[in-house]
Design an enzyme around this catalytic site. Structure first.
Site, PDB file in Angstrom:
ATOM      1  N   HIS A   4       0.802  -1.230   0.000  1.00  0.00           N
ATOM      2  CA  HIS A   4       0.000   0.000   0.000  1.00  0.00           C
ATOM      3  C   HIS A   4       0.830   1.272   0.000  1.00  0.00           C
ATOM      4  O   HIS A   4       0.309   2.356  -0.294  1.00  0.00           O
ATOM      5  CB  HIS A   4      -0.960   0.009   1.190  1.00  0.00           C
ATOM      6  CG  HIS A   4      -0.295   0.136   2.526  1.00  0.00           C
ATOM      7  ND1 HIS A   4       0.086  -0.955   3.282  1.00  0.00           N
ATOM      8  CD2 HIS A   4       0.056   1.233   3.253  1.00  0.00           C
ATOM      9  CE1 HIS A   4       0.615  -0.540   4.417  1.00  0.00           C
ATOM     10  NE2 HIS A   4       0.621   0.780   4.428  1.00  0.00           N
ATOM     11  N   HIS A  42       5.511   9.251  12.875  1.00  0.00           N
ATOM     12  CA  HIS A  42       4.632   8.258  13.476  1.00  0.00           C
ATOM     13  C   HIS A  42       5.499   7.079  13.895  1.00  0.00           C
ATOM     14  O   HIS A  42       6.615   6.915  13.406  1.00  0.00           O
ATOM     15  CB  HIS A  42       3.509   7.824  12.532  1.00  0.00           C
ATOM     16  CG  HIS A  42       3.936   7.183  11.259  1.00  0.00           C
ATOM     17  ND1 HIS A  42       4.693   7.830  10.302  1.00  0.00           N
ATOM     18  CD2 HIS A  42       3.692   5.945  10.747  1.00  0.00           C
ATOM     19  CE1 HIS A  42       4.887   7.029   9.270  1.00  0.00           C
ATOM     20  NE2 HIS A  42       4.323   5.865   9.520  1.00  0.00           N
TER      21      HIS A  42
END
Length: 283
Positions: A110, A172
């Protein structure tokens, strides 16, 4: 330089579970800009989440044939990869002293698929040349090296109408990527179960990193200009300041350098999942 457009974006922006906020709106604006620009070629700097590259993990690789894995509700099918052009790029990079790998085939996850679909409509809408940058399995390249690679790629395609894409980051932290990379290939269900267990253990043990937005702001300021001075400091204590997911911004750095212009931030949401969209069109 009127033949260059650069777009950098986080992936997973348009998942149904993703927030309906400024970043989702910005990716729609970026898609319209891409449509109007109508590139003849998309050079896509992307990474991987230990799916496509496991037993051998190159620092950089040009992919000559690519399919989409369809993970995380991503697209499936084949990319339209101009293999002969990719081979020529590899030869040029080697001649300029880049130790670049050639991936004759890769099933991309992805990190490529979502952003390609978000910007192009489908992964086969335009010829796409994928350039893999390792961001998940340390050691990573430096930000300066990623920029050097991107600059040379931009020079190679100087006479073509090219969209440069960087997909990943910003700050993140992914607890599942703190475990040592073993090279063992798991099935996708086994992989998801393992990641779930690692994440739950991190929450129980209180080892989930609390990040602050300062790293994001420093990075976005860096790619907002054309100076390279910030490249050496941005990667210092990267995991501590930006989480292990911040290395995905190596893809943005390469795309920024390929385009050769500062990027304008269209939207930035700091929610520890690294969501932002930046874009520039050369004047």
């Amino acid at each position: 330089m009127k033949n260059r457009l650069t777009v950098c974006a986080s992936h997973l922006i348009t998942l149904p579970s993703a927030p309906f906020g400024p970043v989702r709106e910005a990716i729609a604006d970026a898609r319209e800009t891409v449509r109007e620009f109508d590139p003849e070629l998309v050079v896509f700097f992307g990474t991987d989440h230990r799916r496509a590259f496991r037993t051998v993990v190159p620092t950089f690789a040009v992919v000559l044939s690519a399919t989409a894995q369809g993970d995380v509700a991503g697209p499936v099918g084949s990319y339209d990869v101009p293999a002969a052009l990719g081979r020529s790029l590899v030869a040029d990079l080697v001649a300029h002293e880049f130790d670049i790998a050639t991936a004759y085939e890769a099933a991309l996850d992805h990190a490529f698929g979502h952003t390609a679909r978000d910007l192009l409509g489908s992964i086969s809408a335009k010829p796409v040349l994928p350039i893999f940058i390792n961001c998940a399995s340390p050691p990573h390249a430096t930000f300066r090296r990623a920029a050097s690679l991107g600059r040379r790629v931009g020079e190679f395609f100087a006479d073509r109408r090219v969209l440069y894409v960087g997909s990943g980051g910003l700050a993140h932290d992914l607890p599942g990527f703190r475990e040592p990379e073993t090279g063992v290939v798991l099935s996708e269900p086994e992989r998801q179960a393992w990641i779930k267990d690692v994440n739950e253990r991190a929450r129980r043990e209180g080892t989930v990193r609390e990040l602050v937005r300062a790293w994001d702001e420093s990075f976005l300021a860096g790619i907002g200009g054309t100076s390279w001075e910030w490249l050496d400091s941005i990667g210092t204590d990267l995991v501590e300041r930006g989480g292990n997911g911040a290395a995905e911004c190596l893809t943005w750095t390469a795309a920024w350098a390929a385009g050769g212009r500062g990027l304008t931030t269209l939207a930035h949401e700091f929610d520890t999942s690294g969501r932002a969209v930046a874009i520039t069109q050369s004047a």
